[in-house]
Design an enzyme around this catalytic site. Structure first.
Site, PDB file in Angstrom:
ATOM      1  N   ALA A 194      -7.834  51.434  12.155  1.00 49.60           N
ATOM      2  CA  ALA A 194      -7.067  49.813  13.535  1.00 49.60           C
ATOM      3  C   ALA A 194      -6.625  48.593  11.596  1.00 49.60           C
ATOM      4  O   ALA A 194      -6.097  48.414  12.281  1.00 49.60           O
ATOM      5  CB  ALA A 194      -8.182  49.677  13.931  1.00 49.60           C
TER       6      ALA A 194
ATOM      7  N   ASN B 195     -14.711  41.350  17.373  1.00 48.25           N
ATOM      8  CA  ASN B 195     -15.521  42.163  17.260  1.00 48.25           C
ATOM      9  C   ASN B 195     -17.058  40.559  17.394  1.00 48.25           C
ATOM     10  O   ASN B 195     -18.106  41.523  16.964  1.00 48.25           O
ATOM     11  CB  ASN B 195     -15.310  42.640  16.062  1.00 48.25           C
ATOM     12  CG  ASN B 195     -14.281  41.818  14.871  1.00 48.25           C
ATOM     13  OD1 ASN B 195     -13.461  41.244  16.187  1.00 48.25           O
ATOM     14  ND2 ASN B 195     -15.139  41.466  14.408  1.00 48.25           N
TER      15      ASN B 195
ATOM     16  N   CYS C 204     -20.248  38.519   8.203  1.00 47.65           N
ATOM     17  CA  CYS C 204     -19.084  39.562   7.219  1.00 47.65           C
ATOM     18  C   CYS C 204     -18.470  38.794   6.207  1.00 47.65           C
ATOM     19  O   CYS C 204     -17.729  39.310   5.401  1.00 47.65           O
ATOM     20  CB  CYS C 204     -17.946  38.974   9.084  1.00 47.65           C
ATOM     21  SG  CYS C 204     -18.093  39.521  10.445  1.00 47.65           S
TER      22      CYS C 204
END
Ligand SMILES: *Cc1c(COP(=O)(O)O)cnc(C)c1O
Length: 414
Positions: free
Chosen positions: A73, A154, A337
């Site tokens: 993606a 997400n 992240c």
């Protein structure tokens, strides 16, 4: 109980054994290059790739020939956004996206801005992580050529009103790209119902293999053109040169085939597990806050802030670092992240969650292979761990003594 529990299905999903079975012949016997036109090895590879195109294209409500096979993606988001911006540069240079997109979209937009190839509007989201079609409409200018909004986030699982935005895009004649990576094969995705013109997804978020994904590009009404980002042999009708990952493509299509049959039932089951986990946790703990939208949310997503503890300490308590003798639990923290710097998540920040509370957040990602037994075990471990950490927390003690910590709770929602 096994020695490890995987509950991080937004990061990646396990390969479904049925997908592996479908892939094995293409790793073992069918060795052909799909671009080899002179022998049966090539033909059988090409046939498999074209079958996969039909499977994925029709599942989306589009056509097989509208699928471009890619590495994932990230590449798909890059090709969609850079490809449209470059091809249509004479028509305009303005892109509209949102503040909570995946880095694959945000960093692509930033790169275009740095190179002065585009001007980008990053729409703010509300407290639940949503943008509205009205916001998109107001941001449109004569220069706008592309809107890019993700289907589902997400981190917090919030589902965007894609169909409403699609209607605005259509009315204004602006191309609409959707990063559907998290929602594809989990919730219903039909390109005409959503009104999207380009759609990105990836194999390893849908129980397929890593290293394969696609971009769906509308061929009629309107036809979308792109500038290729990879030069070479002219594969994929010139849109993406490079030898195709045949076993990966076969695996991605097998994963879609499974989703076609099981998606609706699976969503109910996953949502049940997710709600069970949530209910068990809040039954035993106070000061737990939900991040994201309460209902417009991916079935497997649960993102919680546990006030007065550090998400990182919590992770250590769950992932085996602090208790090597207990089963290790894989989840993510709101800082994960960007864990090199331990910045709180930009997604939680965009919701208005304060830094303090953002640092206490944990993302649980439930999926196809999680069981009720695992959910009950994880709930128990989370409750024990939060109680243990709060016993050590001076802030928690202050709160219990009635000291006002209002600033700490900026942006909190039950
Ligand atoms: C995982 C993910 C990506 C990146 O996908 P890859 O296939 O790993 O490159 C992009 N967007 C979203 C929303 C994702 O969840």
């Amino acid at each position: 109980m096994q020695s490890r529990i995987y509950m991080d299905n937004h990061a990646t999903t396990p390969l479904d054994p049925r997908v592996l079975e479908a892939m094995l012949p293409y790793l073992r016997d069918h060795l052909g290059n799909a671009a080899s036109r002179n022998h049966s090895f090539g033909w059988e590879a090409e046939e498999a790739v074209d079958r996969a195109r039909e499977t994925v294209g029709s599942f989306l409500g589009g056509k097989g020939k509208e699928i471009i096979w890619l590495s994932g993606a990230t590449e798909s988001d890059n090709l969609a956004i850079k490809g449209v911006v470059e091809f249509y540069k004479d028509k305009g240079n303005h892109v509209i996206t949102t503040a909570t997109e995946h880095k694959a979209v945000l960093d692509t937009c930033k790169a275009l801005e740095r190179k002065k190839l585009a001007r980008v509007t990053y729409l703010p989201v509300d407290q639940q992580g949503r943008v509205s079609a009205e916001q998109v409409r107001e941001a449109i200018t004569d220069e706008t050529i592309l809107i890019s909004v993700m289907l589902a986030n997400n981190e917090i699982g919030t589902i965007q009103p894609i169909a409403e935005i699609g209607r605005v895009a259509k009315e204004k004649g602006i191309f609409f790209h959707c990063d559907a990576t998290q929602g594809f094969a989990k919730i219903s995705v039909h390109v005409d119902e959503l009104g999207v013109d380009l759609l990105s997804a990836s194999g390893h978020k849908i129980y397929g293999p890593k290293g394969v994904g696609f971009l769906w590009v509308r061929s009629r009404g309107p036809r979308v053109r792109l500038t290729a980002q990879m030069d070479g042999g002219g594969h994929e009708r010139g849109m993406r040169s490079g030898t195709l990952n045949v076993p990966g493509i076969v695996g991605l299509a097998a994963a879609v085939e499974i989703a076609r049959g099981e998606m609706a039932e699976e969503a109910v089951r996953t949502r049940g597990l997710r709600d069970r986990l949530h209910e068990k946790i809040v039954a035993e703990l106070d000061d737990v806050y939900l991040n994201g939208h309460p209902t417009e949310r991916l079935p497997g997503n649960l993102n919680l802030s546990f006030a007065y503890i550090e998400g990182e300490s919590m992770l250590m308590g769950l992932n085996g670092s602090a208790h090597p003798n207990l089963p290790a639990i894989a989840v993510s923290s709101g800082s994960a992240c960007t864990s090199a710097t331990l910045e709180p998540s930009y997604v939680l920040k965009a919701l208005g969650v304060g830094d303090e509370l953002a640092h206490t957040s944990i993302r649980f990602g439930l999926g196809r292979f999680n069981t009720e037994e695992e959910v009950d075990y994880v709930a128990g471990r989370v409750i024990d761990e939060v109680k243990r950490l709060r016993d050590l927390s001076p802030l928690y003690e202050m709160a219990k003594e009635g000291i006002d910590l209002k600033n700490y709770f900026a942006g909190a929602q039950h």
